[in-house]
Write an enzyme that holds these catalytic residues in place. Structure first.
Site, PDB file in Angstrom:
ATOM      1  N   ASP A 124      45.374  39.411  42.151  1.00  0.00           N
ATOM      2  CA  ASP A 124      45.865  38.643  40.994  1.00  0.00           C
ATOM      3  C   ASP A 124      46.154  37.194  41.366  1.00  0.00           C
ATOM      4  OD1 ASP A 124      45.717  40.343  38.820  1.00  0.00           O
ATOM      5  OD2 ASP A 124      47.586  41.359  39.342  1.00  0.00           O
ATOM      6  N   GLU A 155      34.315  31.609  48.341  1.00  0.00           N
ATOM      7  CA  GLU A 155      34.593  32.126  46.992  1.00  0.00           C
ATOM      8  C   GLU A 155      36.074  32.018  46.637  1.00  0.00           C
ATOM      9  OE1 GLU A 155      33.876  33.912  49.630  1.00  0.00           O
ATOM     10  OE2 GLU A 155      34.884  35.858  49.668  1.00  0.00           O
ATOM     11  N   GLN A 162      55.957  51.782  21.493  1.00  0.00           N
ATOM     12  CA  GLN A 162      57.375  52.060  21.236  1.00  0.00           C
ATOM     13  C   GLN A 162      58.003  52.784  22.423  1.00  0.00           C
ATOM     14  OE1 GLN A 162      58.271  53.908  17.408  1.00  0.00           O
ATOM     15  NE2 GLN A 162      56.279  53.226  16.662  1.00  0.00           N
ATOM     16  N   SER A 189      45.730  48.358  34.245  1.00  0.00           N
ATOM     17  CA  SER A 189      44.449  47.701  33.935  1.00  0.00           C
ATOM     18  C   SER A 189      44.391  47.096  32.541  1.00  0.00           C
ATOM     19  CB  SER A 189      43.263  48.667  34.086  1.00  0.00           C
ATOM     20  OG  SER A 189      43.253  49.235  35.354  1.00  0.00           O
ATOM     21  N   HIS A 201      35.312  32.204  53.695  1.00  0.00           N
ATOM     22  CA  HIS A 201      35.169  32.756  52.339  1.00  0.00           C
ATOM     23  C   HIS A 201      35.268  31.645  51.293  1.00  0.00           C
ATOM     24  CE1 HIS A 201      35.261  37.056  53.338  1.00  0.00           C
ATOM     25  NE2 HIS A 201      36.012  36.679  54.358  1.00  0.00           N
ATOM     26  N   ILE A 223      45.549  38.546  34.347  1.00  0.00           N
ATOM     27  CA  ILE A 223      44.839  37.522  33.566  1.00  0.00           C
ATOM     28  C   ILE A 223      45.778  36.929  32.517  1.00  0.00           C
ATOM     29  CG2 ILE A 223      42.899  37.116  31.966  1.00  0.00           C
ATOM     30  CD1 ILE A 223      41.703  37.926  34.545  1.00  0.00           C
ATOM     31  N   THR A 228      50.976  52.816  17.294  1.00  0.00           N
ATOM     32  CA  THR A 228      52.011  51.982  17.923  1.00  0.00           C
ATOM     33  C   THR A 228      52.964  52.795  18.799  1.00  0.00           C
ATOM     34  OG1 THR A 228      53.583  52.238  16.110  1.00  0.00           O
ATOM     35  CG2 THR A 228      52.021  50.410  15.936  1.00  0.00           C
ATOM     36  N   CYS A 231      30.857  35.428  55.659  1.00  0.00           N
ATOM     37  CA  CYS A 231      31.630  36.097  56.703  1.00  0.00           C
ATOM     38  C   CYS A 231      30.790  37.156  57.421  1.00  0.00           C
ATOM     39  CB  CYS A 231      32.925  36.643  56.107  1.00  0.00           C
ATOM     40  SG  CYS A 231      34.198  36.797  57.366  1.00  0.00           S
TER      41      CYS A 231
END
Ligand code: GLN
Length: 544
Positions: A71, A518, A192, A14, A516, A19, A188, A382
């Site tokens: 994705d 969208e 690593q 996540s 759909h 993106i 960090t 739908c």
């Protein structure tokens, strides 16, 4: 010459790998390059089609009818390049095809092994034809480094890195730099360790994209570069941002595209023209007003289940310069008829998204009834369309037993199963298979809009093509009875058999669509139905 960018993730999931990949794709495009983005998913399902939205979020459907990872939706929205079936592969798909070949005897007696057979299949997928005009293929590996099931994928891209050489392959790794409040420091070490894990399987990252919630001090950048063996300039800060559409410009500022290109030896090219992203960001952060949309669905506890719907609503907001606040409302609570619908009083529009099964469906029908009676703009997608039609059949046409065979046997099958569909000249027959995968009407199908209807006005054209994912259809035998009662089936399949768009005539904005929309909405090209729906909500918000 096609170049390959492999994107892996570390530390935790996540972090926004999808993106980041999509944003990099867009930046490369804006520098004049052709891109294709692909997702390699290490899970064992053949595709996410059979997975619960609670586990996996939305299933993204491509024009060519593949059920894929969400994705791919980000990739399409950021780059405008339509994803294809050949852009998403899973371990399940690879094993299935290898086992089919093995049963056919294609391996001529060889022992089938993860290396080389599985890894070769992964490499073939990565290298398979990306289409015309593509300069860069971006391959995102699902999960995080260290996952047992992802090992063959990491091995495959390691081999590809070696075979293609640094002029044609770059490795980008996304990690987390947590800020530990009690120490007052950014740490960090997880980065690593993640890079160490990657190097232990033979992959040296070229670019590190470091997610963080505040600026990375120069000293820490140098430390990461030194310990992880990357150029200091290739340690890229990926700070939390207000909106995902702020990402391309922000990552460009930090040098992401410059560094990736530099690793390929491509320097000196003019910077990308970011005007379109900057204007999107400007609109997002300076809206002229706000509308509140109630999304009434069953999976409201997992907003990823409605990813593309939420995005498309945002795009509708962009088109109207308003912020869209989405109120996620659990439809199951309204299945109980005694439960009042007052929560819907405050919304400027209601969206009834897709879904499956009887649970929560009665609640959606009650929300449709509420919207119809109160003149609230309502958009059924739908299942949301099917249930709106059933509600209208019960309330307007007096068909009190109207229902869908998805609920089991009913008196009036206003929505039911169709045995076959056609796509172009190709006959797509839904066989009564025992398995559940891929048995729906999937992918792009055309529809013809009725002249003078609201839908035809909104689209501004008579023929459309939209993506589908459903088993059931509105039964055309009921069209006449319903059209006599204030309903219009304003979109039909070209053969006139399948209702695709449904409208209420005596209502300011009530549209249901079997497909759909969208999935095809993009920030630069908001889907006309979403723009129009948000416009209607804006008008409604001023009226009430
Ligand atoms: N459950 C309905 C069907 O299979 C609708 C599916 C959906 O909303 N995607 O037809």
């Amino acid at each position: 010459m096609i170049r390959y960018i492999f994107i892996t993730g570390g530390v935790v999931s996540s972090l926004g790998k999808g993106i980041a990949s999509a944003a990099l794709g867009s930046l490369l495009q804006l520098r004049g390059h052709g891109v294709r983005l692909r997702k390699l998913d290490p899970y064992l399902n053949v595709d996410p089609g059979t997975m619960s939205p609670r586990q996996h979020g939305e299933v993204y459907v491509t024009d060519d009818g593949a059920e894929t990872d969400l994705d791919l939706g980000h990739y399409e929205r950021f780059t405008g390049v339509s994803a294809r079936k050949s852009d998403n592969i899973t371990t399940g798909q690879i094993y299935r095809s290898i086992l089919e070949k093995e049963r056919r005897g294609d391996y001529l007696g060889a022992t089938i092994q993860v290396i080389p057979h599985v890894t070769d299949a992964i490499k073939d997928f990565v290298l398979s034809d990306p289409g015309d005009g593509v300069d860069f293929v971006l391959c995102e590996i699902g999960g995080t480094v260290g996952d047992i099931e992802a090992l063959p994928f990491f091995e495959a891209i390691r081999q590809l890195g070696q075979e293609l050489g640094p002029e044609r392959a770059v490795f980008m790794h996304l990690t987390l730099l947590p800020y530990i409040a009690s120490a007052g420091e950014m740490k960090t070490k997880p980065t690593q360790h993640s890079v160490k894990e990657l190097r232990s399987i033979g992959i040296q990252p070229d670019v590190l994209l470091c997610r963080c919630d505040r600026p990375i001090p120069e000293t820490e950048k140098r430390k990461i570069a030194s310990f992880c063996n990357v150029r200091p300039a290739s340690v890229i800060e990926a700070r939390d941002l207000g909106h995902i559409y702020d990402v391309p410009a922000a990552y460009h500022e930090e040098g992401l595209d410059r560094e990736v290109l530099a690793h390929f030896g491509l320097t000196g090219a003019p910077p990308p023209d970011l005007t379109r992203w900057l204007s999107i960001s400007e609109r997002i952060h300076n809206p002229d007003g706000q509308v509140c949309i109630g999304l009434v669905g069953k999976y409201t506890d997992v907003p990823d289940a409605y990813k593309s719907v939420m995005e498309a609503l945002d795009h509708g907001g962009l088109a109207n310069r308003v912020k869209v606040e989405v109120r996620l409302i659990d439809s199951e609570q309204f299945d109980d008829m005694a439960r009042p619908l007052e929560i819907l009083e405050g919304v400027d529009g209601i969206i009834l998204p897709g879904g499956f099964g009887e649970r929560g469906a009665h609640g959606k029908m009650r929300a449709a009834e509420f919207a119809r009676n109160r003149n609230v703009p309502c958009f059924g997608i739908c299942y949301g369309m099917q249930l709106s039609v059933i509600e209208a059949a019960r309330s307007l046409a007096g068909l009190s037993k109207a229902s869908t065979s998805e609920f089991g046997n009913t008196g009036e099958t206003v929505v039911g199963l169709m045995e076959e569909w056609t796509r172009g000249n190709e006959k797509v027959v839904r066989t009564a298979k025992a398995d559940k995968g891929g048995t729906m009407r999937l992918g792009a199908y055309p529809a013809i809009l009725r002249e003078g209807s609201l839908a035809a006005k909104i689209y501004g054209q008579a023929q459309i093509s939209e993506r589908h994912r459903h088993r059931y259809e509105v039964n055309a035998a009921y069209i006449e009875a319903l059209e006599a009662k204030g309903v219009v089936f304003s979109g039909m399949s070209p053969d006139g058999r399948l209702p695709e768009v449904f409208e209420l005539t005596d209502h300011p904005w009530f549209i249901g669509v079997q497909y759909h929309p969208e999935l095809k909405s993009r920030p630069f090209e908001p889907h006309p139905l979403f723009s129009s729906f948000i416009e209607a909500a804006k008008i409604y918000s001023r009226l009430v």
